[in-house]
Design a protein around this motif. Structure first.
Motif, PDB file in Angstrom:
ATOM      1  N   ALA A 385       0.744  -1.488   0.607  1.00 43.25           N
ATOM      2  CA  ALA A 385      -0.064  -0.191  -0.433  1.00 43.25           C
ATOM      3  C   ALA A 385       1.095   1.413   0.295  1.00 43.25           C
ATOM      4  O   ALA A 385       1.139   2.249  -1.028  1.00 43.25           O
ATOM      5  N   GLU A 386       1.378   1.186   1.614  1.00 44.06           N
ATOM      6  CA  GLU A 386       2.658   3.131   1.520  1.00 44.06           C
ATOM      7  C   GLU A 386       3.503   1.913   0.928  1.00 44.06           C
ATOM      8  O   GLU A 386       5.065   2.812   1.773  1.00 44.06           O
ATOM      9  N   THR A 387       4.383   0.832   0.751  1.00 45.00           N
ATOM     10  CA  THR A 387       5.193   0.757   0.746  1.00 45.00           C
ATOM     11  C   THR A 387       5.881   0.018   0.132  1.00 45.00           C
ATOM     12  O   THR A 387       5.522  -0.965  -0.788  1.00 45.00           O
ATOM     13  N   THR A 388       7.220  -0.575  -0.130  1.00 46.90           N
ATOM     14  CA  THR A 388       7.937  -1.633  -1.141  1.00 46.90           C
ATOM     15  C   THR A 388       8.868  -2.558  -0.760  1.00 46.90           C
ATOM     16  O   THR A 388       9.916  -1.988   0.293  1.00 46.90           O
ATOM     17  N   VAL A 389       8.831  -4.111  -0.599  1.00 50.91           N
ATOM     18  CA  VAL A 389       9.166  -4.474   0.270  1.00 50.91           C
ATOM     19  C   VAL A 389      11.021  -5.386  -0.831  1.00 50.91           C
ATOM     20  O   VAL A 389      10.111  -5.590  -2.219  1.00 50.91           O
ATOM     21  N   PHE A 390      12.121  -5.027  -0.929  1.00 53.47           N
ATOM     22  CA  PHE A 390      12.665  -5.202  -1.124  1.00 53.47           C
ATOM     23  C   PHE A 390      13.563  -6.923  -0.554  1.00 53.47           C
ATOM     24  O   PHE A 390      14.362  -6.538   0.386  1.00 53.47           O
ATOM     25  N   THR A 391      13.554  -8.246  -1.657  1.00 54.51           N
ATOM     26  CA  THR A 391      13.767  -9.083  -0.609  1.00 54.51           C
ATOM     27  C   THR A 391      15.086  -9.849  -1.559  1.00 54.51           C
ATOM     28  O   THR A 391      15.138  -9.865  -2.790  1.00 54.51           O
ATOM     29  N   THR A 392      15.791  -9.754  -0.537  1.00 56.30           N
ATOM     30  CA  THR A 392      17.234 -10.381  -1.314  1.00 56.30           C
ATOM     31  C   THR A 392      17.624 -11.996  -0.938  1.00 56.30           C
ATOM     32  O   THR A 392      18.105 -12.012   0.760  1.00 56.30           O
ATOM     33  N   SER A 393      17.578 -12.409  -1.719  1.00 56.20           N
ATOM     34  CA  SER A 393      18.132 -13.984  -1.452  1.00 56.20           C
ATOM     35  C   SER A 393      19.031 -14.439  -1.438  1.00 56.20           C
ATOM     36  O   SER A 393      19.661 -14.418  -2.858  1.00 56.20           O
ATOM     37  N   ILE A 394      19.829 -15.091  -0.647  1.00 53.16           N
ATOM     38  CA  ILE A 394      21.255 -15.706  -0.903  1.00 53.16           C
ATOM     39  C   ILE A 394      21.091 -17.383  -0.478  1.00 53.16           C
ATOM     40  O   ILE A 394      20.752 -17.550   0.698  1.00 53.16           O
ATOM     41  N   GLN A 395      21.655 -18.459  -1.244  1.00 55.40           N
ATOM     42  CA  GLN A 395      21.745 -19.885  -0.894  1.00 55.40           C
ATOM     43  C   GLN A 395      22.850 -20.017  -0.800  1.00 55.40           C
ATOM     44  O   GLN A 395      24.440 -20.757  -1.519  1.00 55.40           O
ATOM     45  N   GLY A 396      23.086 -21.468  -0.139  1.00 53.27           N
ATOM     46  CA  GLY A 396      24.972 -21.496  -0.215  1.00 53.27           C
ATOM     47  C   GLY A 396      24.704 -23.018  -0.027  1.00 53.27           C
ATOM     48  O   GLY A 396      23.518 -23.550   0.842  1.00 53.27           O
ATOM     49  N   ALA A 397      25.144 -24.607  -0.190  1.00 48.81           N
ATOM     50  CA  ALA A 397      25.592 -25.593  -0.374  1.00 48.81           C
ATOM     51  C   ALA A 397      25.775 -26.170   1.454  1.00 48.81           C
ATOM     52  O   ALA A 397      25.125 -26.970   1.802  1.00 48.81           O
ATOM     53  N   ASP A 398      25.921 -25.370   1.984  1.00 52.34           N
ATOM     54  CA  ASP A 398      26.217 -25.787   3.486  1.00 52.34           C
ATOM     55  C   ASP A 398      26.908 -24.576   3.988  1.00 52.34           C
ATOM     56  O   ASP A 398      26.621 -23.215   3.557  1.00 52.34           O
ATOM     57  N   ALA A 399      26.624 -23.881   5.241  1.00 55.51           N
ATOM     58  CA  ALA A 399      27.393 -22.836   6.056  1.00 55.51           C
ATOM     59  C   ALA A 399      28.256 -22.151   5.284  1.00 55.51           C
ATOM     60  O   ALA A 399      28.074 -20.857   5.065  1.00 55.51           O
ATOM     61  N   GLN A 400      29.263 -23.098   5.505  1.00 57.58           N
ATOM     62  CA  GLN A 400      30.274 -22.577   4.985  1.00 57.58           C
ATOM     63  C   GLN A 400      30.718 -21.287   3.591  1.00 57.58           C
ATOM     64  O   GLN A 400      30.713 -19.970   2.988  1.00 57.58           O
ATOM     65  N   ASP A 401      30.101 -22.307   2.660  1.00 56.10           N
ATOM     66  CA  ASP A 401      29.369 -21.806   0.947  1.00 56.10           C
ATOM     67  C   ASP A 401      27.998 -20.200   1.274  1.00 56.10           C
ATOM     68  O   ASP A 401      28.647 -19.443   0.700  1.00 56.10           O
ATOM     69  N   LEU A 402      27.999 -20.139   2.465  1.00 59.57           N
ATOM     70  CA  LEU A 402      27.125 -19.143   2.717  1.00 59.57           C
ATOM     71  C   LEU A 402      27.537 -17.909   3.226  1.00 59.57           C
ATOM     72  O   LEU A 402      27.241 -17.050   2.949  1.00 59.57           O
ATOM     73  N   ALA A 403      28.341 -18.354   4.114  1.00 57.24           N
ATOM     74  CA  ALA A 403      29.137 -17.027   4.871  1.00 57.24           C
ATOM     75  C   ALA A 403      30.245 -16.782   3.701  1.00 57.24           C
ATOM     76  O   ALA A 403      30.167 -15.585   3.453  1.00 57.24           O
ATOM     77  N   ARG A 404      30.633 -17.715   3.011  1.00 57.60           N
ATOM     78  CA  ARG A 404      31.383 -16.976   1.648  1.00 57.60           C
ATOM     79  C   ARG A 404      30.581 -16.016   0.124  1.00 57.60           C
ATOM     80  O   ARG A 404      30.981 -15.270   0.755  1.00 57.60           O
ATOM     81  N   LYS A 405      29.522 -16.448   0.630  1.00 59.89           N
ATOM     82  CA  LYS A 405      28.705 -15.582  -0.521  1.00 59.89           C
ATOM     83  C   LYS A 405      28.008 -14.426  -0.105  1.00 59.89           C
ATOM     84  O   LYS A 405      28.074 -13.626  -0.704  1.00 59.89           O
TER      85      LYS A 405
END
Length: 643
Positions: A385-405
């Motif tokens: 209505a009065e806002t805009t939502v920017f959704t950023t998604s980052i997927q990793g194969a494991d925890a280390q991969d997610l932290a790197r990205k």
């Protein structure tokens, strides 16, 4: 006088040795007279001989200033002092650690003790024209163990006193946090000779602060400074974190004992960009009531703020505090969700909610601010209505991969602080594991702060549950109450090993059931075969009215159902047969054709037949049949033998 304004006032009347001879009845008579006429507000301590003459001591005890005033008035009444000579001014002004005391009396000690001379004259101890007892020619004041200079040399009370218990030094550090909260830390320098009053004052500040709405957590206090004999002052640290400008203002007023201290936060839109200029302004920040005025460095300290904030202006001193920053673009809300899959994969999602007012004209700039670099993640935009939502998604194969990205994502925004994402292995049937996540660099993107709410949460795999010290948990989602971006969750639940073990158990159960059914069928084949024979057997050959079957055909036919079984006869009511038993001859092959007995044979055996009564033999038995091929009985045949 003590610091609670209670105390004693002593009156000492002296008499020379030569005056003793003028007393009628001597010292004893004078002592008895004074005891009989002393006012109730005084205690008479008796007459003692000194090196030179004699002294009579009287003590007036009071609980506070009002009690002192009333008892002095009683002495003036007892001594019949005129109203014109009763001038008295007593003032006590208290402000936190400073007390001003004023005592001014227009009458002298002799005026207050005039009742004594009158009593000696009335009792004829002395003559009417002589005064043997007089007060000493000085007046002294001691307050809280220290002598105070009297403003007059005459024997009366007249002094002004300032009881200054203020702190020699008071330092103040101010830190503005990433979340917008403000931490204020004060260092009170406790003097060795004022330890008790200083500790009591600080303890009152801490207790009052803990009841203030808007104080985050508990007020931190380094604790009371112990009494010591040295001359060195020691600091006592007190700090509190405030979540709003109103809370900061109330906290400063309490910490500085200054009801006039003010604080406010204002925001101004920067022209040509979505950034907002934030101003922090404090006025009347002084500590005159609790700080020694001779120290011009009072309330000095550091002003700390996030490194990536752009400083525009800074002023501090003379009761003023001012900071101006370009903090960047404000957000309506921020939601961070870290999702852990059963396979060990992890997905990080940031939802940046921006108001339409902030977004207008800066859509591309804001989208670029939140978008991840190519190959790292994706960004979606949703209009509300009065806002805009920017959704950023980052997927990793494991925890280390997610932290790197994630680190790659923040480095693309010029942020050098690292993200950390770790968790214990998901192995075993039902493991317990810890998840540690540090997403605090996100606040370097949301530098403008969050106006509504900022939420950090962890989504666990199906059938997993978790908990954290500062969090709420529901349906596998752990929501942190702390918005710093640092998360630590203890969780447990099934793994892929659990799934395969469950499948194996189910397969074994079905295999066991199948084996059990097969073994039961194999153990009882007769029932199956009997059912099958009963279904496939042809109808029996039964001699009907129109059939013309030979005996061989009849006996060659299959037995009727149950014919081969032994007859179940009830023999309990029959008498035992003691005669010879028939012998059963097993015979195989076709049954031989036997001749039917003739009518003669029937008659020959008729006398041997047993009838139940003497009635006539039925006709059908007396008539011979047409068949002459009936078997005949031989001479050596025994009726009991079986043919």
């Amino acid at each position: 006088m003590q610091n609670d304004y209670s105390g004693q006032r002593q009156f000492v009347l002296t008499m020379a040795d030569s005056d003793v001879e003028t007393l009628s009845g001597g010292i004893e008579a004078a002592t008895q007279t004074l005891e009989d006429h002393v006012p109730e507000v005084l205690n008479f301590d008796g007459i003692e001989q000194e090196d030179e003459g004699y002294s009579a001591t009287f003590t007036l005890t009071f609980d506070d200033v009002d009690d002192y005033r009333q008892k002095i008035a009683a002495l003036l009444d007892a001594s019949e002092v005129p109203e014109s000579d009763r001038g008295m001014n007593i003032e006590v002004s208290e402000e936190q650690l400073v007390t001003d005391i004023v005592f001014e009396e227009d009458f002298y000690n002799d005026d207050l003790m005039g009742w004594a001379s009158t009593a000696l004259v009335e009792e004829d101890v002395v003559s009417g024209n002589s005064s043997v007892f007089t007060s000493s020619g000085t007046a002294s004041v001691v307050f809280d163990g220290e002598e105070v200079t009297n403003s007059t040399s005459l024997p009366r009370i007249n002094f002004e006193l300032t009881d200054d218990r203020r702190f020699e030094e008071l330092g103040m550090d101010i830190e503005i946090l990433e979340s917008g909260n403000i931490n204020i830390a004060l260092s009170y320098l406790v003097a060795p000779d004022k330890t008790a009053i200083h500790n009591e004052f600080i303890a009152e500040r801490v207790d009052t602060l803990n009841d203030v709405s808007g104080v985050e957590g508990v007020v931190e206090d380094s604790g009371a400074v112990e009494n010591h004999d040295g001359a060195t002052s020691e600091p006592r640290e007190v700090s509190a974190t405030f979540s709003s400008a109103e809370a900061v203002e109330e906290g400063i007023q309490i910490l500085l004992a200054n009801d006039q201290a003010n604080f406010e936060i204002s925001e101004v839109q920067d022209e040509g960009s979505p950034d907002v200029i934030t101003e922090y302004t404090g006025t009347n920040w002084s500590c005159d009531a609790i700080c020694a005025p001779e120290n011009v460095g009072q309330l000095d300290g550091e002003s700390v703020y996030p490194e990536h904030w752009q400083m525009v202006d800074q002023r501090r001193g003379n009761g003023e505090f001012y900071l101006e920053f370009n903090r960047g673009m404000p957000l309506d809300s921020l939601t961070s969700t870290t999702q852990l899959e059963l396979s060990g994969e992890m997905v990080q999602t940031f939802e940046f909610v921006v108001s339409q007012e902030t977004l207008d004209g800066h859509e591309d700039t804001i989208a670029e601010l939140f978008a991840p670099p190519k190959g790292v993640g994706s960004i979606d935009t949703t209009n509300r209505a009065e806002t805009t939502v920017f959704t950023t998604s980052i997927q990793g194969a494991d925890a280390q991969d997610l932290a790197r990205k994630l680190n790659t994502y923040f480095e693309d925004k010029g942020i050098t602080n690292d993200v950390s994402v770790t968790h214990d292995p998901l192995s075993g049937i039902w493991p317990r594991y810890d998840i540690q996540i540090d997403l605090s660099p996100i606040w370097e993107i949301a530098t403008g702060g969050v106006e509504d709410t900022s939420t950090f949460q962890v989504d666990l795999p199906p059938m997993h549950s978790g908990e954290s010290e500062n969090a709420t948990s529901s349906d596998g989602t752990v929501v942190m109450t702390d918005s710093s971006g640092t998360l630590q969750v203890s969780a447990s639940g099934p793994t892929m090993t659990t799934v395969w073990v469950a499948i194996g158990i189910v397969a074994l159960i079905f295999a066991g059931l199948g084996l059990l059914i097969w073994r039961r069928r194999a153990a009882n084949p007769r029932a199956i075969n009997s059912a099958k024979s009963a279904h496939e057997t042809k109808p029996y050959n039964v001699q009907g009215p129109k059939d013309d079957l030979t005996a061989s055909q009849i006996f060659r036919s299959p037995l009727a159902p149950g014919a081969g079984a032994e007859p179940q006869l009830s023999t309990s009511a029959l008498p035992a047969d003691s005669g010879p038993q028939a012998t059963r001859v097993e015979h195989t092959g076709p049954f031989p054709d036997l001749p039917l007995p003739s009518a003669k044979d029937y008659r020959a055996t008729e006398p041997q037949r047993d009838y139940d009564d003497d009635s006539t033999v039925p006709d059908e038995l007396s008539e011979p049949g047409p068949d002459n091929e009936r078997p005949t009985k031989t001479q050596d045949h025994n009726d009991d033998e079986e043919t």
